[in-house]
Write a protein that holds these residues in place. Structure first.
Motif, PDB file in Angstrom:
ATOM      1  N   ALA A   9     -71.353 -58.063 -39.959  1.00 24.45           N
ATOM      2  CA  ALA A   9     -70.600 -59.301 -40.175  1.00 24.45           C
ATOM      3  C   ALA A   9     -69.372 -59.039 -41.046  1.00 24.45           C
ATOM      4  O   ALA A   9     -68.273 -59.531 -40.760  1.00 24.45           O
ATOM      5  CB  ALA A   9     -71.492 -60.361 -40.810  1.00 24.45           C
ATOM      6  N   SER A  52     -66.712 -57.388 -38.912  1.00 24.64           N
ATOM      7  CA  SER A  52     -66.305 -57.935 -37.614  1.00 24.64           C
ATOM      8  C   SER A  52     -65.793 -59.369 -37.707  1.00 24.64           C
ATOM      9  O   SER A  52     -65.301 -59.924 -36.728  1.00 24.64           O
ATOM     10  CB  SER A  52     -67.477 -57.900 -36.627  1.00 24.64           C
ATOM     11  N   TYR A  53     -65.899 -59.966 -38.865  1.00 22.50           N
ATOM     12  CA  TYR A  53     -65.488 -61.365 -39.046  1.00 22.50           C
ATOM     13  C   TYR A  53     -64.446 -61.375 -40.158  1.00 22.50           C
ATOM     14  O   TYR A  53     -64.775 -61.454 -41.346  1.00 22.50           O
ATOM     15  CB  TYR A  53     -66.729 -62.190 -39.424  1.00 22.50           C
ATOM     16  N   LYS A  81     -60.983 -64.403 -35.599  1.00 17.11           N
ATOM     17  CA  LYS A  81     -61.770 -63.631 -36.566  1.00 17.11           C
ATOM     18  C   LYS A  81     -62.127 -62.235 -36.053  1.00 17.11           C
ATOM     19  O   LYS A  81     -62.297 -61.302 -36.818  1.00 17.11           O
ATOM     20  CB  LYS A  81     -63.068 -64.357 -36.907  1.00 17.11           C
ATOM     21  N   ILE A 127     -72.317 -66.656 -44.622  1.00 14.52           N
ATOM     22  CA  ILE A 127     -72.482 -66.037 -43.305  1.00 14.52           C
ATOM     23  C   ILE A 127     -73.902 -65.491 -43.184  1.00 14.52           C
ATOM     24  O   ILE A 127     -74.390 -64.790 -44.074  1.00 14.52           O
ATOM     25  CB  ILE A 127     -71.427 -64.919 -43.109  1.00 14.52           C
ATOM     26  N   GLU A 184     -76.423 -67.664 -42.809  1.00 13.54           N
ATOM     27  CA  GLU A 184     -77.273 -68.820 -43.104  1.00 13.54           C
ATOM     28  C   GLU A 184     -76.843 -69.999 -42.236  1.00 13.54           C
ATOM     29  O   GLU A 184     -75.699 -70.075 -41.801  1.00 13.54           O
ATOM     30  CB  GLU A 184     -77.163 -69.202 -44.586  1.00 13.54           C
TER      31      GLU A 184
END
Lengths: 226, 262
Positions: free
Chosen positions: B22, B25-26, B36, B231, B233
């Motif tokens: 995450a 990649s975001y 994103k 991120i 959750e």
């Protein structure tokens, strides 16, 4: 053009409708599978909310494109797909609304009320959704009969306003890169502009009814398309 | 990629880390695209060696630093920080870096230097040409913010060199401010007497202030900042004042109206 496209039979129309129906379901299916398989990226709630919102916008524009396509292609049966396309616009709008209420805000009504009251882009999106509800509710043949064609039609013209609100909603939520909302706005402007242009053509035609031709001894009957 | 050896820091949080996937990649790195996922797709085109960072302006010994020199300038530390984006999401990121103060001390700032400006890499050959923001991206800090022990220059992530999409080879991390303050792929640092113009403030000054301190009580004009989605959750959690670093940094803003200086 093949004959079945010009004048499809009842069975062919039914087949076409079924094909379009499944095609319209594909984005939803794709998102549902992505959610289940965890392939919607690091922020799946955002992905789901954005995608359902964009598909709403796309289906609104597709629905609004039916009349021009029909007029310029001569494929009159396209009109028979319009209700379904409009209902898909509503379905994706409802999914978008639920993604916001449920996944994003988790039924925090105080926060939701604040959002609608304080933030113009939420208010505009909310208004567009609320206005879409009566259109979905009166999409059946029975509703058309109940309301009468004329009233039904003027009610359903509110889809123009709804589409404008939807584009504004998207435009206002973007942080800096306005390319995408600009493209949607441009397409909507063309679709609405065509309608204004048709009205103008119609007005001119009615103003310039030609004098009766001398070689005809019977009155000329003009058929004016509504 | 090479492992970086970094000492643990008492300034780290013990909250659960956001996954490596995450974190890498975001990303918001608009030079590589506004989606994103764009930075992870496009940032590989950027070459981060050789790389120099020029420190100029009001300093007794202004000069340029090669990236390898910067990696040895001060002992590397792992700093596990909360990251709060102005868009309403957050992460917990294990940065590797060193205090910005270490670099600033090396150039000996003059007494007249009140602000620090950061300019970042911009190459139209490999980056977005549409002027979504004014390129190159610029950010700034007040001198006391820049010298604060929480403020670091990060060169790594998860014990390895920074991936390009996270701002390789060197970026700012200011954990009590919204993410956009933490400029990526820095090439120039200027010591100034006056507050510099900053990228987002140039674009929308009523939405993005110079300070950009995380503050649940001051909404962005278009969305609330009271909560955030961590991120990974589903449910949102309340946003903390100064992103939970109030104890360390609140004194920097004593007597300031944070609604005016947002």
């Amino acid at each position: 053009m093949p004959n079945f496209l010009r004048a499809p039979s009842g069975a062919q129309i039914a087949l076409l409708k079924a094909a379009v129906f499944f095609a319209c379901l594909l984005p939803a299916l794709d998102l549902a599978l992505g959610w289940r398989n965890g392939t919607l990226g690091a922020n799946p709630i955002e992905t789901l909310t954005r995608a359902s919102g964009e598909w709403t916008l796309r289906f609104l524009l597709i629905t609004l494109a039916v009349s021009p396509l029909r007029r310029y292609s001569g494929l009159h049966w396209l009109l028979r797909l319009r209700r379904m396309l409009g209902l898909f616009a509503f379905t994706y709008a409802a999914a978008h609304f639920m993604a916001y209420i449920w996944l994003d805000q988790f039924f925090d009504w105080r926060a939701i009320a604040h959002d609608i009251l304080d933030r113009p882009f939420i208010a505009v999106g909310f208004a567009a959704f609320v206005l879409l509800v009566p259109l979905a509710a009166t999409s059946s043949k029975a509703a058309i009969r109940r309301l009468g064609g004329r009233r039904w039609q003027s009610l359903h013209r509110s889809v123009y306003a709804i589409a404008i609100l939807a584009v504004i909603h998207f435009w206002w939520l973007v942080k800096a890169d306005l390319l995408k909302p600009f493209i949607y706005a441009l397409i909507l402007a063309v679709l609405l502009g065509l309608r204004a242009w048709w009205r103008e053509l119609e007005r001119r035609r009615q103003l310039s009814v030609p004098p009766p031709a001398k070689h005809l001894d019977r009155p000329v009957i003009r058929i004016v398309q509504k | 990629t090479a492992r970086l050896s970094a000492a643990a820091s008492p300034l780290s949080t013990d909250e659960a880390l956001t996954g490596h996937e995450a974190v890498t990649s975001y990303n918001n790195f608009y030079e590589f695209g506004t989606d994103k996922g764009d930075p992870a797709r496009n940032a590989h085109r950027m070459s981060t060696r050789p790389w120099t960072v020029t420190v100029e302006g009001l300093a007794a010994r202004p000069r340029s630093f090669g990236i390898d020199e910067l990696l040895k300038l001060a002992p590397l530390e792992e700093r596990i920080y909360r990251l709060r984006c102005v868009e309403g999401w957050s992460m917990v990121v294990p940065w590797v870096g060193f205090p910005l103060a270490a670099l600033l001390k090396a150039v000996e700032p003059l007494g007249s230097a009140k602000y620090v400006e950061f300019l970042t890499h911009y190459d139209p050959e490999i980056m977005l040409r549409r002027p979504i923001l004014q390129w190159p991206y610029g950010e700034g800090l007040r001198m006391d913010e820049a010298l604060h022990p929480l403020t670091i220059l990060a060169v790594g992530l998860y014990g390895e060199l920074l991936p390009n999409q996270n701002g390789a080879p060197i970026r700012l991390v200011v954990p009590w401010k919204y993410g956009f303050k933490s400029a990526k792929s820095i090439t120039t640092i200027r010591l100034l007497e006056r507050q510099p113009a900053t990228a987002w403030r140039r674009t929308a000054p009523h939405e993005y202030g110079f300070y950009a301190n995380v503050n649940p009580d001051v909404s962005h004009p278009r969305w609330s900042q009271a909560t955030e989605r961590r991120i990974g959750e589903i449910r949102k959690r309340p946003t903390l004042m100064f992103n939970g670093y109030a104890e360390q940094v609140a004194s920097l803003y004593q007597g300031m109206d944070l609604r005016t200086y947002y």
